[in-house]
Write a protein that holds these residues in place. Structure first.
Motif, PDB file in Angstrom:
ATOM      1  N   GLY A  67     -30.732  51.469  22.836  1.00  0.00           N
ATOM      2  CA  GLY A  67     -29.840  50.412  23.306  1.00  0.00           C
ATOM      3  C   GLY A  67     -28.426  50.676  22.815  1.00  0.00           C
ATOM      4  N   GLU A 261     -32.777  58.238  29.447  1.00  0.00           N
ATOM      5  CA  GLU A 261     -32.212  56.893  29.584  1.00  0.00           C
ATOM      6  C   GLU A 261     -31.076  56.635  28.592  1.00  0.00           C
ATOM      7  N   ARG A 520     -37.354  43.505  22.320  1.00  0.00           N
ATOM      8  CA  ARG A 520     -36.978  43.506  23.733  1.00  0.00           C
ATOM      9  C   ARG A 520     -36.905  42.062  24.206  1.00  0.00           C
ATOM     10  N   GLN A 526     -35.097  46.809  28.547  1.00  0.00           N
ATOM     11  CA  GLN A 526     -34.212  47.486  27.609  1.00  0.00           C
ATOM     12  C   GLN A 526     -34.664  47.234  26.168  1.00  0.00           C
TER      13      GLN A 526
END
Length: 801
Positions: A67, A261, A520, A526
């Motif tokens: 993140g 990602e 999360r 995410q």
């Protein structure tokens, strides 16, 4: 010839006692300061260099990103060491070390809390060169429940008897450990400082194979032909093969998908020699040093020596008229200029050698005080190290040549005709270079004054800043598991006692939150890394958090066991506008758990103020191993005695282990506090040396202008006007030095302050005050001699005219 040089030099030194004392005193102080700095830097640069294989020892560090949160840690996973040895040929040996904090040690009726306890693998002594005084280094940590003690602890529990093969019961469960080795006491020049080692085979959790659980240090020895870069490259497929199954289990994705990602999860090698000065990790075994501080101190030490040399140059050239006839006569009698230069350099070398001998005596006497100031464990014998002995020799040579070079070339450059006709003039009017040197002296002093003020202002700021919690008057009782079933009874009795305002159980000691977990937001894919710890219902009231939204945990809501309280940083990280309507998923367990958000607390600094506040998740616990106790503050000693009495009644024979929250926060900035003290001491030394030279120079100028002062007084000049006349020439130089010092001091301190997430702004008043202080100090120094000369009866000044 040399004998004659020395004889003439000693004659000149004893002839001008006042100036000789000033020169030797200045050089002694300068060389002493430089020696202290050299010893400090030597110790810093030689951390961990005593290990035989030290140049080939690396530690595995971890860089991760999930993140918006990025982490760097010195910890690695439990199975890392075995994988390194089994699958990477360049790795000769690998071992693990796990800091265990403080443990209770018992031998019969003797029971003490001991700090610096670590668990280590059986090959620990094959990787590191810590010396075993008793026992076999190859087998000392092989078997479960094996213990290696420092010589200090062995003597503490067994006196003069050998501790080998004896036993101690350790921990709250009183497990018996057999002493299989006695090692030398912990070293001050090692990043691993410990008093006892427990065998890693004593703990089953150190054998787990989870590659995502990073909670210990892994070191490896590189073979002589290998490279750490090659190790890192070969570690990549090993990590991908082992980390992917765990990621699939918890996050439903492979390591490649995770990285695609934008996530980061990579291990890398870090040289052991760089750990002390170049590591920026927050989870080091001890707070690391800072290489920038080494450079700063090196610069200060060099500047102080230069200040002392400038004094010598100034005073010697100022007395040039007094020795001009000597030079003229020597030249008339056929002396070569090179011979005269050698004479003056010999004189300066005698000054330097005399000052160096005195400096060694000063260092011997003041070394314990310097150790206290710097937090070091330096010994006088360190000066016998070849590298430091060479530095001392070069320092004497440097000081002798630097201090004597300009006077030697200046004095021997006089024309014979000018000298013998008496046309040579000394003093400020013909002293352009001397004026530059005085300006340079005060430029250094003013820069140091400004830097010292800024350092102290920043320290005051971080120590007094509103952290978001009230850290004053909180006592932290550690390891309350020793109370066993009496935890709540102990808490309730403290709550009922006088002087106690509140108590709260927790599983974590701030400053510092060591547990990070993946969370999360419900309905979102995410992942976010957040710090987390547990506190009971009274945690908010005891620590003084400020609630900005919702409520805290309450006994009126049984469902709070599945609820969380977030800080503002966590809400911002999750991108929520109405956090009380949201839920968060906790992945710290066998199965994900959905938890309701019931409150938001204002951001508080639960770590160093050098870091921005991280997202934090608070969870509920009814008991913990840490008990925060807020007291009234009227009589801390009475409160401690009360707590000790209650503790003894519920945990008889168990030592009480406690600390104060404000002191724990202050300890985070111990390096900066020491830097501030060192700056102060060296600034005072620099100012003293500068003023010492100014004092001698002013005395000489007053002597040279005796007739002028007498005439001015006969003509009606007041004492004040004469004093001002003599002082203003020096005052101009100090003002110039102040103007030139502003920018470099501002730039240096601005760069230093950028290392803090919370910092002060450099105010213009810092420069104004520093300028005024330096001006006043210089003016008082010069005015003493000026006033003394101005008050002399003009009859005495002009009696021989």
């Amino acid at each position: 010839m040399v004998k004659n040089y020395i004889k003439v030099a000693l004659r000149n030194i004893t002839k001008h006692k006042f100036f000789s004392v000033i020169n030797i005193l200045g050089l002694t102080i300068g060389i002493s300061a430089c020696l202290f700095v050299t010893m400090y830097i030597y110790d810093e640069l030689n951390y961990d260099h005593f290990h035989t294989k030290g140049e080939r020892i690396y530690r595995i560090n971890l860089h991760g990103k999930l993140g918006g949160q990025e982490i760097y840690t010195s910890n690695s996973s439990f199975p890392m060491s075995k994988a390194l040895v089994a699958e990477i040929p360049e790795v000769e040996e690998a071992t693990r070390v796990n800091p265990m904090g403080e443990w209770i040690f018992r031998n019969g009726d003797l029971a003490f809390n001991e700090e610096g306890i670590m668990a280590a693998d059986s090959n620990f002594f094959e990787v590191f060169s810590f010396k075993l005084l008793e026992g076999n280094p190859k087998t000392a940590l092989k078997d479960p429940n094996s213990l290696v003690l420092s010589e200090e602890l062995a003597r503490k529990y067994f006196g003069d008897e050998s501790a080998l093969d004896k036993s101690l019961s350790i921990g709250n469960d009183k497990t018996e450990y057999k002493i299989t080795g006695v090692m030398e006491n912990k070293r001050g020049d090692s990043h691993l400082k410990f008093n006892a080692l427990l065998s890693s085979t004593s703990f089953s959790w150190m054998t787990q194979g989870n590659w995502l659980s990073n909670s210990l240090y892994t070191y490896y020895v590189l073979n002589e032909k290998g490279s750490s870069k090659s190790v890192d490259e070969k570690l990549e497929p090993i990590m991908e093969r082992n980390v992917t199954p765990v990621l699939q289990q918890f996050m439903g994705k492979s390591l490649k998908e995770f990285r695609a990602e934008g996530g980061i999860y990579e291990y890398y090698s870090f040289p052991m020699y760089d750990i002390h000065l170049k590591s920026e990790m927050q989870d080091e075994a001890e707070p690391p040093g800072d290489v920038s501080y080494v450079f700063i101190l090196a610069g200060i030490g060099l500047f102080i020596v230069i200040l002392a040399c400038i004094n010598f140059m100034n005073l010697t050239t100022a007395k040039s008229a007094g020795r001009a006839k000597e030079v003229g006569l020597r030249k008339t009698l056929g002396s070569l200029r090179s011979t005269l230069i050698a004479q003056f350099l010999t004189e300066s070398m005698i000054y330097a050698i005399s000052a160096a001998l005195l400096a060694l005596a000063v260092v011997y006497v003041l070394l314990p005080s310097f150790n206290l100031l710097s937090g070091k464990m330096l010994t006088f014998s360190i000066l016998a190290e070849p590298s430091i002995a060479i530095v001392l020799g070069l320092l004497i040579l440097f000081v002798g040549i630097l201090a004597g070079s300009y006077p030697a070339f200046y004095l021997t450059g006089f024309k014979i005709t000018e000298v013998l006709k008496g046309r040579l003039r000394a003093g400020m009017k013909s002293g352009g270079i001397r004026s530059f040197l005085v300006t340079f002296q005060f430029w250094i002093s003013i820069v140091l004054i400004i830097c010292t003020v800024v350092v102290y202002q920043q320290l005051q700021y971080v120590q007094n800043k509103n952290l978001g919690i009230d850290k004053e008057h909180i006592l932290i009782i550690e390891d309350t598991d020793r109370l066993e079933k009496n935890k709540m009874a102990f808490k309730n009795e403290l709550d009922a006692g006088s002087g106690i305002l509140g108590t709260s159980y927790s599983n974590n000691m701030v400053p510092g939150v060591n547990n990070t977990t993946i969370f999360r937001a419900a309905g979102d894919e995410q992942d976010h890394i957040m710090a987390t710890y547990f506190g009971d219902y009274d945690h908010l009231k005891t620590l003084g958090f400020e609630l900005t939204d919702g409520r805290f945990f309450s006994r009126d809501f049984p469902s709070d066991s599945g609820a969380v309280v977030l800080n503002e940083a966590a809400v911002k990280e999750l991108g929520w506008e109405n956090p009380l309507e949201e839920k968060i998923i906790n992945f710290n367990g066998d199965e994900p758990v959905e938890m309701k958000v019931i409150g938001v607390v204002k951001d508080f600094n639960f770590e160093s103020l050098k870091m921005n506040v991280r997202p934090l998740v608070l969870q509920l616990t009814k008991e913990g191993n840490i008990l925060y106790t807020r007291f009234s503050g009227e009589s801390p000693n009475d409160v401690i005695n009360t707590i000790a009495d209650r503790w003894e009644s519920y945990a008889p024979g168990e030592p009480l282990q406690y600390s104060f929250l404000d002191e724990d926060y202050d300890a985070l900035f111990r390096a900066e506090q020491r830097l501030g003290m060192v700056f102060t001491v060296f600034t005072i030394i620099a100012i003293f040396i500068a003023c010492l030279g100014l004092f001698g120079l002013a005395a000489f100028m007053a002597e040279q202008r005796t007739k002028e002062i007498g005439i001015r007084k006969v003509m009606g000049a007041s004492v004040w006007s004469v004093t001002s006349l003599m002082s203003k020439e020096f005052a101009k130089l100090v003002i110039i030095a102040f103007v030139l010092a502003i920018y470099p001091a501002y730039y240096a301190m601005d760069q230093w302050l950028n290392g803090f997430a919370n910092r002060v702004e450099i105010s213009i008043w810092i420069f104004v005050v520093s300028g005024i202080v330096s001006f006043v100090i210089a003016w008082l120094t010069v005015s003493y001699q000026s006033l003394k000369a101005a008050r002399v009866n003009p009859v005495r000044s002009l009696r021989y005219e």
